[in-house]
Structure formats: C-alpha cells, structure tokens
Design a protein around this motif. Sequence first.
Motif, PDB file in Angstrom:
ATOM      1  N   UNK A 141       0.839  -1.192   0.000  1.00 52.49           N
ATOM      2  CA  UNK A 141       0.000   0.000   0.000  1.00 52.49           C
ATOM      3  C   UNK A 141       0.879   1.250   0.000  1.00 52.49           C
ATOM      4  N   UNK A 142       0.386   2.357  -0.566  1.00 51.63           N
ATOM      5  CA  UNK A 142       1.170   3.602  -0.560  1.00 51.63           C
ATOM      6  C   UNK A 142       1.170   4.258   0.818  1.00 51.63           C
ATOM      7  N   UNK A 143       1.973   3.702   1.722  1.00 47.77           N
ATOM      8  CA  UNK A 143       2.046   4.199   3.095  1.00 47.77           C
ATOM      9  C   UNK A 143       3.225   5.151   3.240  1.00 47.77           C
ATOM     10  N   UNK A 144       2.990   6.261   3.956  1.00 52.92           N
ATOM     11  CA  UNK A 144       4.077   7.209   4.185  1.00 52.92           C
ATOM     12  C   UNK A 144       4.798   6.879   5.490  1.00 52.92           C
ATOM     13  N   UNK A 145       5.656   7.782   5.926  1.00 55.61           N
ATOM     14  CA  UNK A 145       6.456   7.536   7.126  1.00 55.61           C
ATOM     15  C   UNK A 145       5.596   7.432   8.378  1.00 55.61           C
ATOM     16  N   UNK A 146       4.409   8.038   8.350  1.00 53.06           N
ATOM     17  CA  UNK A 146       3.492   7.965   9.490  1.00 53.06           C
ATOM     18  C   UNK A 146       2.539   6.782   9.376  1.00 53.06           C
ATOM     19  N   UNK A 147       2.773   5.928   8.379  1.00 57.06           N
ATOM     20  CA  UNK A 147       1.917   4.762   8.108  1.00 57.06           C
ATOM     21  C   UNK A 147       0.487   5.169   7.773  1.00 57.06           C
ATOM     22  N   UNK A 148       0.369   6.284   7.057  1.00 55.43           N
ATOM     23  CA  UNK A 148      -0.914   6.785   6.587  1.00 55.43           C
ATOM     24  C   UNK A 148      -1.005   6.526   5.087  1.00 55.43           C
ATOM     25  N   UNK A 149      -2.158   6.058   4.623  1.00 57.02           N
ATOM     26  CA  UNK A 149      -2.353   5.760   3.208  1.00 57.02           C
ATOM     27  C   UNK A 149      -2.369   7.047   2.401  1.00 57.02           C
ATOM     28  N   UNK A 150      -1.496   7.143   1.412  1.00 55.52           N
ATOM     29  CA  UNK A 150      -1.463   8.278   0.499  1.00 55.52           C
ATOM     30  C   UNK A 150      -2.077   7.862  -0.832  1.00 55.52           C
ATOM     31  N   UNK A 151      -3.391   7.841  -0.860  1.00 52.87           N
ATOM     32  CA  UNK A 151      -4.097   7.419  -2.055  1.00 52.87           C
ATOM     33  C   UNK A 151      -5.568   7.272  -1.742  1.00 52.87           C
ATOM     34  N   UNK A 152      -6.322   6.868  -2.741  1.00 55.68           N
ATOM     35  CA  UNK A 152      -7.750   6.703  -2.565  1.00 55.68           C
ATOM     36  C   UNK A 152      -8.219   5.334  -3.007  1.00 55.68           C
ATOM     37  N   UNK A 153      -9.528   5.226  -3.224  1.00 55.34           N
ATOM     38  CA  UNK A 153     -10.108   3.951  -3.610  1.00 55.34           C
ATOM     39  C   UNK A 153      -9.533   3.459  -4.924  1.00 55.34           C
ATOM     40  N   UNK A 154      -9.216   4.380  -5.833  1.00 52.73           N
ATOM     41  CA  UNK A 154      -8.651   3.983  -7.122  1.00 52.73           C
ATOM     42  C   UNK A 154      -7.345   3.228  -6.990  1.00 52.73           C
ATOM     43  N   UNK A 155      -6.564   3.572  -5.951  1.00 53.99           N
ATOM     44  CA  UNK A 155      -5.292   2.875  -5.738  1.00 53.99           C
ATOM     45  C   UNK A 155      -5.507   1.451  -5.257  1.00 53.99           C
ATOM     46  N   UNK A 156      -6.668   1.180  -4.664  1.00 57.85           N
ATOM     47  CA  UNK A 156      -6.950  -0.157  -4.157  1.00 57.85           C
ATOM     48  C   UNK A 156      -7.570  -1.064  -5.216  1.00 57.85           C
ATOM     49  N   UNK A 157      -8.106  -0.465  -6.272  1.00 55.79           N
ATOM     50  CA  UNK A 157      -8.728  -1.246  -7.347  1.00 55.79           C
ATOM     51  C   UNK A 157      -7.709  -1.462  -8.458  1.00 55.79           C
ATOM     52  N   UNK A 158      -6.757  -2.314  -8.192  1.00 58.12           N
ATOM     53  CA  UNK A 158      -5.647  -2.539  -9.109  1.00 58.12           C
ATOM     54  C   UNK A 158      -5.673  -3.979  -9.614  1.00 58.12           C
ATOM     55  N   UNK A 159      -4.665  -4.323 -10.404  1.00 57.86           N
ATOM     56  CA  UNK A 159      -4.608  -5.647 -11.012  1.00 57.86           C
ATOM     57  C   UNK A 159      -4.506  -6.745  -9.951  1.00 57.86           C
ATOM     58  N   UNK A 160      -3.744  -6.490  -8.897  1.00 57.06           N
ATOM     59  CA  UNK A 160      -3.607  -7.482  -7.828  1.00 57.06           C
ATOM     60  C   UNK A 160      -4.949  -7.745  -7.162  1.00 57.06           C
ATOM     61  N   UNK A 161      -5.717  -6.673  -6.919  1.00 59.51           N
ATOM     62  CA  UNK A 161      -7.032  -6.834  -6.298  1.00 59.51           C
ATOM     63  C   UNK A 161      -7.959  -7.639  -7.197  1.00 59.51           C
ATOM     64  N   UNK A 278      10.519   1.281   1.097  1.00 58.78           N
ATOM     65  CA  UNK A 278      10.613   0.109   1.987  1.00 58.78           C
ATOM     66  C   UNK A 278      10.901   0.468   3.436  1.00 58.78           C
ATOM     67  N   UNK A 279      11.464   1.655   3.673  1.00 58.81           N
ATOM     68  CA  UNK A 279      11.737   2.072   5.046  1.00 58.81           C
ATOM     69  C   UNK A 279      10.444   2.287   5.833  1.00 58.81           C
ATOM     70  N   UNK A 280       9.323   2.453   5.122  1.00 54.97           N
ATOM     71  CA  UNK A 280       8.046   2.684   5.786  1.00 54.97           C
ATOM     72  C   UNK A 280       7.247   1.386   5.981  1.00 54.97           C
ATOM     73  N   UNK A 281       7.843   0.253   5.655  1.00 50.60           N
ATOM     74  CA  UNK A 281       7.152  -1.024   5.821  1.00 50.60           C
ATOM     75  C   UNK A 281       6.777  -1.255   7.281  1.00 50.60           C
TER      76      UNK A 281
END
Length: 343
Positions: A141-161, A278-281
Amino acid sequence: MDLADLWFVAIAVLWTGYFFLEGFDFGVGMLLPVLGRTDEERGALIQTIGGVWDGNEVWLIVAAGATFAAFPLWYATMFSSLYLLLLAVLVALIVRGVALEFRGKGDSPRWRANWDRLLVAGSLVPAVLWGAVFGNIARGLPLDAEHVLRGGLGDLLNWYALVGGLVTVTLFLLHGALFLSLRTTGELQARARRAASRIGPLPVLAIIGFVAAIQAQRGTAATAVTGGLAVVALLGAWAMTRRWAGLGFVLTGTAIVAATATLFLASYPTVLPSTIDPAYDITVHNASSTDYTLVVMTWAAAIFLPIVLAYQAWTYWIFAKRIGAVQSPAAGGTASEEADASR
C-alpha cells in the motif's frame, strides 16, 4: 522464534481456518440459485451450513482480535487503509447472516426468494473482496512515514485486487461444490459434482496468475513452493470431482492452506509493505505489542483454544448427516432450525 513471530504464525493459521471453513459457506451461498431449482432444494442446501456457519465466522472475529492485541500498528493501518473494502465485507456478512435467519420466518415463496437473493449477494461480495483485500496487502500500500495511506479507492482497485478476487471467488465456489457433494444426496449431489467439475479449471488459472505476480514482485523459495502446492492441490481436486468428492474437498482445503501461506510468506517479516519506500514497511517486530501482552495472550490461547476447537469439532459431528431436498421443511425455519430438522 520469539513471541511476535509465534503470533504472526498464529494469525496466519486463524485466517487459514477462516478461509477453509467460511470458504465452503460462501460457496454454498453463491451456488444456491444454480443448484437449487425449487424452494425445497434451496432450503436443503441452506441446511448443509445451517448449524455451522455462525461458528465458522468466529474464526474471523478471533483473527481480527488477535491482530489487534498482538500487532496494534498492523491492525490500525490495515483497517484504516482498507476501510471501504472491509466495510463492504462487514455489511455483506451482516446481510448474509440476516438472510440465513429470516428466510424461514415467512410462509410466502416470494419472501424466501427475496432472502435467497440477499444470501447470494452476501456470499459473493465477501468472496470477491477478501481476495481484493489480501491482493492489496501482497502488492503493498502507498504508506508514508506515518503509516498513513497516500491514495484513494482507485489505488486499491488494481490488477492485484482483481486477480486476488478471482482467486478467492473461484476457489470458494469449487470448495463449496465439493462440500455439497459430501453433504447432499440424489440429484442435488449429482448437480454439485457436475458444478465442481466445470468450476475446477478456473481457480487453477487464477492462482497460477496470482502466484506468478507475487513471485515476480517479492517472492522467495518458500512462496514458490507453497504457491506450487496450491496449484497441484487444485489440479488434484479437479480430477477428483467426479469420483471421490471427499478427497477433492481435502485437496481444495490444502490449496486454501497453501495459498494463504503464500500470502503470509511473500514478504515476511514485513506484514504490510509500503510502495512508497521500503523504510516505511510495517514488520512483525515494529508492529508487535509488548512482551508482557504477548505472554498473557499465549497463556490465554493455550487454555481456551483446545476447548473451542473441541466444541466446533463436536458441532460438525452432530450436523454430519447428508441432506436431501425431501427433508427440507415446507415453510422453512431459520437456518439453525432447518439444520436441527436435518439431524
């Protein structure tokens, strides 16, 4: 292995148990209008899960609760980032549970038919969305350093999903068809076996695509082995659909175990990868609770888990009788009451 690793394994086992048990519940619900051609036949199909479906959902509650207690950061980030998908799953599960209990509260065929439609929807939506949820977790997921999602529903509706949803819905359909082959008699059993035979190739193709994608992104030797085991087990299950439904059911269960292991092993010790950096994993160790909390949880699990497992095994033993359409009550009761009638 420290306690954080142990609880990571325990949570993986809980999700595996949930998908194995609730998977055939979802499959039965989705197959209801396909295999049940009359009100009596649909009532008989519902009887096959009437005594156990609510117990199967307990695995989800325990898996979520264990994640909250053992890995609060993982729980908070996952449930907030995937909020819309998980909310849709929750609403669908509520609709499904209400449909199972209210279907038999009216004498009108139209009343039962409307609840049947809701039961199908309440089974299909979670079957698809659980794959989408875990597809996003495997991708990251597009997580930042604060572990907050930087994106919306469109980012979750991807090929993997999309592919993840195809894996779970087709796998649960096959699992449910084989379960019905073991729990029904006569024409219902014959239809269930034919359905399993026709569904068989679909989860094989879906899992091959999904495992290949995971392997290309962040796979290891372990994910290659477990993913390959899932494919082989599904091929075996498909081959068993016409003759030995019991062995086929065991093999679809093996595929569910292997597929879930593939998801959890794909990025271990990372539990929620960040696609930004990867540092934000989020990992097993930076997300875990204190050692004291994990010790208390371990003792509680050691005491109560055997009791719960023994009770659920006893429930399945009680409701193990095969069911035919002639046994379905004319007006029906709740799912639990219909199951009692089949004992």
